[in-house]
Design a protein around this motif. Structure first.
Motif, short mmCIF file in Angstrom:
data_model
loop_
_atom_site.label_atom_id
_atom_site.label_comp_id
_atom_site.label_asym_id
_atom_site.label_seq_id
_atom_site.Cartn_x
_atom_site.Cartn_y
_atom_site.Cartn_z
N ILE A 28 0.85 -1.19 0.00
CA ILE A 28 0.00 0.00 0.00
C ILE A 28 0.88 1.23 0.00
O ILE A 28 2.05 1.19 0.38
CB ILE A 28 -0.94 0.02 1.21
CG1 ILE A 28 -0.14 0.15 2.52
CG2 ILE A 28 -1.81 -1.22 1.24
CD1 ILE A 28 -0.97 0.53 3.71
N ALA A 29 0.30 2.36 -0.42
CA ALA A 29 1.07 3.60 -0.51
C ALA A 29 0.70 4.61 0.56
O ALA A 29 1.34 5.65 0.67
CB ALA A 29 0.87 4.23 -1.89
N LYS A 30 -0.32 4.32 1.38
CA LYS A 30 -0.77 5.26 2.39
C LYS A 30 0.35 5.58 3.37
O LYS A 30 1.08 4.70 3.82
CB LYS A 30 -1.96 4.65 3.14
CG LYS A 30 -2.50 5.51 4.29
CD LYS A 30 -3.65 4.80 4.97
CE LYS A 30 -4.12 5.56 6.20
NZ LYS A 30 -4.70 6.87 5.86
N GLU A 31 0.48 6.86 3.73
CA GLU A 31 1.48 7.26 4.71
C GLU A 31 1.03 6.85 6.09
O GLU A 31 -0.07 7.16 6.52
CB GLU A 31 1.70 8.77 4.66
CG GLU A 31 2.78 9.25 5.61
CD GLU A 31 3.02 10.75 5.53
OE1 GLU A 31 3.76 11.28 6.40
OE2 GLU A 31 2.47 11.40 4.62
N ILE A 32 1.90 6.13 6.79
CA ILE A 32 1.59 5.64 8.13
C ILE A 32 2.62 6.23 9.10
O ILE A 32 3.78 5.84 9.08
CB ILE A 32 1.65 4.10 8.20
CG1 ILE A 32 0.74 3.48 7.13
CG2 ILE A 32 1.27 3.62 9.59
CD1 ILE A 32 -0.74 3.66 7.37
#
Length: 311
Positions: free
Chosen positions: A306-310
């Motif tokens: 996934i590319a979501k910033e965490i």
């Protein structure tokens, strides 16, 4: 009733407060305050133990409690490696019938309603749960939590209640495949997982994620006699039968499940009368679920990122 609670995070604090409300004498001990040495010394002054630590340090604590003949309540998952589940089962055997595993969803009225509804006609099911992990709690960072660890972290372990529900409703399920999505900043940690399961002519999926913007928790069961569509987050429960659709009234206050579980643990630990919950999560009765969770974790196959910033 002196109960030592090991693990001072949010769940340990909840158990501590509930124990006090139920009339026990709890003591909250942070694992960071001294590790196993401090925990063992505190056990010598306790009559029962609650283990609410990170998953990867459960075995020595459980072994120490069992060696002292102390019943224990351990948070889920029991372990993430199949061999460690078996090691815990062996170490805990002397107190397994007086101990509990923290599958508190077995106290959810919707889960109990499904379990009591005769599911022999079901041929397909889907259980789903998820929520954006960056929105879980204030002043909390995923990257600093146990969940961000490759060993013992990830969504499959974190949200494994649904796997326990699946096996509770349909004993004997076997794993067909486990497909997971990872994140480049957290190697080996699954942010979304789908477990495909089978038992004879019954097939189903359990899916969990750290990604969806709003909390979702649903159970969909398809059978030849009825369909059950349960939205546990919204507390909307529909059953469709040949004569039409009806809605079940199953109100829930979340902490009531934790209180009920802890009340039963105190009864088990100190010789009282347990509730009439047919799904009682006594440790020896929960080992099949613990084994299923560990096998699923070991079977993960990462199919993308996934590319979501965490943070």
């Amino acid at each position: 009733m002196r109960v030592l609670v090991i693990g001072a995070g949010s769940i340990g604090q909840r158990h501590h407060d509930n124990l006090a409300a139920l009339g026990a004498i709890p003591r909250l001990l942070s694992w960071r305050a001294g590790g196993l040495v401090a925990a063992e010394a505190a056990m010598d002054q306790a009559d029962a133990v609650v283990v609410a630590t990170a998953t990867d340090i459960r075995l020595p604590l459980i072994a120490a409690a069992a060696a002292r003949d102390l019943p224990f309540y351990v948070e889920k998952p029991l372990a993430f490696r199949p061999d460690e589940v078996e090691a815990i089962a062996e170490a805990a055997a002397p107190v397994a019938t007086r101990s509990m595993l923290g599958y508190m969803m077995r106290y959810h009225p919707a889960v109990q309603a499904l379990a009591a509804d005769g599911l022999d006609d079901v041929f397909q099911f889907a259980l789903t749960i998820g929520h954006d992990v960056t929105q879980w709690r204030q002043n909390w960072r995923f990257s600093e939590s146990y969940a961000a660890r490759a060993e013992g972290g990830g969504v499959l372990l974190d949200l494994c209640h649904e796997l326990d529900i699946a096996l509770t409703l349909f004993p004997g399920l076997e794993i067909l495949s486990v497909e997971s999505l990872g994140h480049p900043a957290f190697p080996g940690v699954d942010f979304a997982s789908r477990i495909s399961l089978r038992r004879g002519g019954l097939v189903g999926d359990v899916s969990m994620d750290y990604l969806t913007p709003g909390l979702h928790r649903r159970a969909h069961l398809r059978g030849s006699e009825r369909m059950q569509d349960f939205d546990l987050a919204a507390q909307v429960y529909r059953v469709t039968e040949p004569g039409g659709t009806r809605q079940l009234d199953l109100p829930l206050e979340r902490n009531a499940m934790f209180l009920a579980a802890m009340r039963d643990f105190l009864a088990l630990a100190f010789g009282g009368k347990v509730s009439d919950n047919p799904l009682l999560p006594r440790l020896n009765l929960c080992l099949p679920s613990a084994r299923l969770v560990a096998r699923a974790w070991a079977a993960r196959r990462f199919i993308g990122e996934i590319a979501k910033e965490i943070p």
